[in-house]
Design a protein around this motif. Sequence first.
Motif, mmCIF file in Angstrom:
data_model
loop_
_atom_site.group_PDB
_atom_site.id
_atom_site.type_symbol
_atom_site.label_atom_id
_atom_site.label_comp_id
_atom_site.label_asym_id
_atom_site.label_seq_id
_atom_site.Cartn_x
_atom_site.Cartn_y
_atom_site.Cartn_z
ATOM 1 N N SER A 121 20.885 47.081 -16.192
ATOM 2 C CA SER A 121 22.028 46.485 -15.525
ATOM 3 C C SER A 121 23.178 47.480 -15.507
ATOM 4 O O SER A 121 23.578 47.988 -16.560
ATOM 5 N N ILE A 122 23.700 47.753 -14.312
ATOM 6 C CA ILE A 122 24.840 48.650 -14.148
ATOM 7 C C ILE A 122 26.022 47.827 -13.658
ATOM 8 O O ILE A 122 25.887 47.037 -12.717
ATOM 9 N N ILE A 123 27.173 48.026 -14.290
ATOM 10 C CA ILE A 123 28.378 47.267 -13.951
ATOM 11 C C ILE A 123 29.531 48.239 -13.801
ATOM 12 O O ILE A 123 29.776 49.073 -14.689
ATOM 13 N N VAL A 124 30.256 48.142 -12.695
ATOM 14 C CA VAL A 124 31.456 48.951 -12.505
ATOM 15 C C VAL A 124 32.623 48.031 -12.156
ATOM 16 O O VAL A 124 32.432 46.855 -11.844
ATOM 17 N N ILE A 125 33.825 48.594 -12.196
ATOM 18 C CA ILE A 125 35.024 47.796 -11.979
ATOM 19 C C ILE A 125 35.633 48.105 -10.615
ATOM 20 O O ILE A 125 36.083 49.218 -10.355
ATOM 21 N N SER A 126 35.637 47.099 -9.746
ATOM 22 C CA SER A 126 36.339 47.178 -8.478
ATOM 23 C C SER A 126 37.719 46.563 -8.694
ATOM 24 O O SER A 126 38.332 46.764 -9.734
ATOM 25 N N SER A 127 38.235 45.792 -7.758
ATOM 26 C CA SER A 127 39.574 45.220 -7.887
ATOM 27 C C SER A 127 39.794 44.194 -6.785
ATOM 28 O O SER A 127 39.140 44.255 -5.731
ATOM 29 N N ILE A 128 40.751 43.289 -6.988
ATOM 30 C CA ILE A 128 41.155 42.416 -5.894
ATOM 31 C C ILE A 128 41.702 43.231 -4.728
ATOM 32 O O ILE A 128 41.704 42.768 -3.588
ATOM 33 N N SER A 129 42.135 44.461 -5.034
ATOM 34 C CA SER A 129 42.652 45.327 -3.964
ATOM 35 C C SER A 129 41.570 45.719 -2.967
ATOM 36 O O SER A 129 41.884 46.250 -1.898
ATOM 37 N N SER A 130 40.307 45.463 -3.291
ATOM 38 C CA SER A 130 39.237 45.726 -2.329
ATOM 39 C C SER A 130 39.304 44.752 -1.164
ATOM 40 O O SER A 130 38.721 45.000 -0.102
ATOM 41 N N ARG A 131 40.033 43.625 -1.359
ATOM 42 C CA ARG A 131 40.203 42.631 -0.296
ATOM 43 C C ARG A 131 41.663 42.302 -0.016
ATOM 44 O O ARG A 131 42.051 42.093 1.125
ATOM 45 N N ALA A 132 42.471 42.239 -1.049
ATOM 46 C CA ALA A 132 43.881 41.888 -0.872
ATOM 47 C C ALA A 132 44.668 43.090 -0.356
ATOM 48 O O ALA A 132 44.357 44.237 -0.676
ATOM 49 N N VAL A 133 45.691 42.820 0.450
ATOM 50 C CA VAL A 133 46.501 43.884 1.045
ATOM 51 C C VAL A 133 47.865 43.935 0.362
ATOM 52 O O VAL A 133 48.551 42.918 0.248
ATOM 53 N N GLU A 134 48.229 45.116 -0.087
ATOM 54 C CA GLU A 134 49.531 45.312 -0.727
ATOM 55 C C GLU A 134 50.062 46.695 -0.368
ATOM 56 O O GLU A 134 49.366 47.701 -0.590
ATOM 57 N N PRO A 135 51.232 46.801 0.198
ATOM 58 C CA PRO A 135 51.792 48.111 0.530
ATOM 59 C C PRO A 135 51.852 49.020 -0.701
ATOM 60 O O PRO A 135 52.104 48.560 -1.816
ATOM 61 N N GLY A 136 51.605 50.296 -0.473
ATOM 62 C CA GLY A 136 51.611 51.258 -1.565
ATOM 63 C C GLY A 136 50.282 51.417 -2.249
ATOM 64 O O GLY A 136 50.164 52.170 -3.228
ATOM 65 N N GLN A 137 49.261 50.723 -1.742
ATOM 66 C CA GLN A 137 47.960 50.709 -2.394
ATOM 67 C C GLN A 137 46.852 51.274 -1.511
ATOM 68 O O GLN A 137 45.681 51.015 -1.765
ATOM 69 N N VAL A 138 47.203 52.026 -0.473
ATOM 70 C CA VAL A 138 46.193 52.441 0.499
ATOM 71 C C VAL A 138 45.017 53.171 -0.151
ATOM 72 O O VAL A 138 43.856 52.810 0.064
ATOM 73 N N ILE A 139 45.285 54.180 -0.942
ATOM 74 C CA ILE A 139 44.204 54.990 -1.503
ATOM 75 C C ILE A 139 43.485 54.245 -2.626
ATOM 76 O O ILE A 139 42.245 54.228 -2.681
ATOM 77 N N TYR A 140 44.231 53.616 -3.508
ATOM 78 C CA TYR A 140 43.608 52.830 -4.574
ATOM 79 C C TYR A 140 42.725 51.737 -3.989
ATOM 80 O O TYR A 140 41.557 51.582 -4.367
ATOM 81 N N ALA A 141 43.267 50.978 -3.039
ATOM 82 C CA ALA A 141 42.493 49.902 -2.415
ATOM 83 C C ALA A 141 41.273 50.451 -1.700
ATOM 84 O O ALA A 141 40.190 49.854 -1.733
ATOM 85 N N GLY A 142 41.439 51.590 -1.052
ATOM 86 C CA GLY A 142 40.311 52.197 -0.367
ATOM 87 C C GLY A 142 39.186 52.567 -1.307
ATOM 88 O O GLY A 142 37.999 52.351 -0.995
ATOM 89 N N THR A 143 39.530 53.105 -2.473
ATOM 90 C CA THR A 143 38.480 53.464 -3.435
ATOM 91 C C THR A 143 37.777 52.236 -3.969
ATOM 92 O O THR A 143 36.550 52.237 -4.154
ATOM 93 N N LYS A 144 38.530 51.165 -4.209
ATOM 94 C CA LYS A 144 37.928 49.962 -4.775
ATOM 95 C C LYS A 144 37.071 49.224 -3.743
ATOM 96 O O LYS A 144 36.053 48.610 -4.089
ATOM 97 N N ALA A 145 37.467 49.274 -2.477
ATOM 98 C CA ALA A 145 36.644 48.678 -1.429
ATOM 99 C C ALA A 145 35.372 49.494 -1.235
ATOM 100 O O ALA A 145 34.275 48.938 -1.049
ATOM 101 N N ALA A 146 35.504 50.808 -1.265
ATOM 102 C CA ALA A 146 34.331 51.669 -1.138
ATOM 103 C C ALA A 146 33.359 51.439 -2.288
ATOM 104 O O ALA A 146 32.135 51.400 -2.092
ATOM 105 N N LEU A 147 33.897 51.280 -3.483
ATOM 106 C CA LEU A 147 33.046 51.056 -4.648
ATOM 107 C C LEU A 147 32.272 49.753 -4.521
ATOM 108 O O LEU A 147 31.088 49.672 -4.886
ATOM 109 N N ALA A 148 32.920 48.722 -3.991
ATOM 110 C CA ALA A 148 32.233 47.443 -3.790
ATOM 111 C C ALA A 148 31.037 47.615 -2.867
ATOM 112 O O ALA A 148 29.948 47.060 -3.109
ATOM 113 N N GLN A 149 31.197 48.384 -1.802
ATOM 114 C CA GLN A 149 30.093 48.589 -0.870
ATOM 115 C C GLN A 149 29.019 49.505 -1.463
ATOM 116 O O GLN A 149 27.820 49.307 -1.206
#
Length: 263
Positions: free
Chosen positions: A136-164
């Motif tokens: 079993s492999i587990i990694v940490i994404s974030s609500i930022s993978s779906r939620a939109v918040e200004p100032g989070q473009v790169i962080y959110a992008g990495t977490k959305a990419a990780l989810a996929q």
Amino acid sequence: MLELTDRVAAVVGAASGIGQAIAIALAEQGAVVECADVDTTGVEETVAAIVAAGGTAKASTVDVRVSAEVDDLFARVVADRGRLDIAVGTPGINIRKPLIDYTDDDYTAVTDVNLRGSFHVLRGAGRIMAKQGGGSIIVISSISSRAVEPGQVIYAGTKAALAQMVRVLAAELGPAGVRVNAIAPGPVETALTVPIRSSAAWADAYAQKVAVGRWARPAEIAGPAVFLASDAATYVNGEVLFVDGGWVDLDAQFADESAVGSP
């Protein structure tokens, strides 16, 4: 079904916060835990806490950004324990600023840990588990993978990419008996969120976005990790488990308590 007696686990990012809580929780359920982090002092403190509670753990120093170090970590675990049943990757950093103000160095700093580092964990553990026929492999994404918040473009992008990445890797490794999942936390009281929590107004605004009206403790993210690592989740694969107190899926809060039905 949540018991992990004699399971062999490696937690990358175990020196503090969510990673530390997960390492301790896995050990509490009986797992033998390799605690790894670039923060040598912090990871040794995690191991000391596990051992003091009667668990079994060992400390390792690893920079998740360096693939050879991650591969060597997993190889040592297999050499010492004979197998790798659970691998957890938690490291993440954030630089909050508008995209147009981001420098190349900012971008590299965030993506090197959040994406490259997680890739190293997924690939390294995946190679071992595919050969042994399970894990079993587990990694940490974030609500930022779906939620939109200004100032989070790169962080959110990495977490959305990780989810996929998790979803696709689960499809690739599923036939070999390997499960790959992610946890997407909401606001959690960790070192990463100190800049937010240092402002009472900002911290309260985050809390009010959550149905339960407060920030999470790291241990509240560790419980779902134990579930995903255990036999209770043998049919859970390729999932992003949101542990956010209701942030992402709840669009509104009741302002008038009289409008809320009594139990």
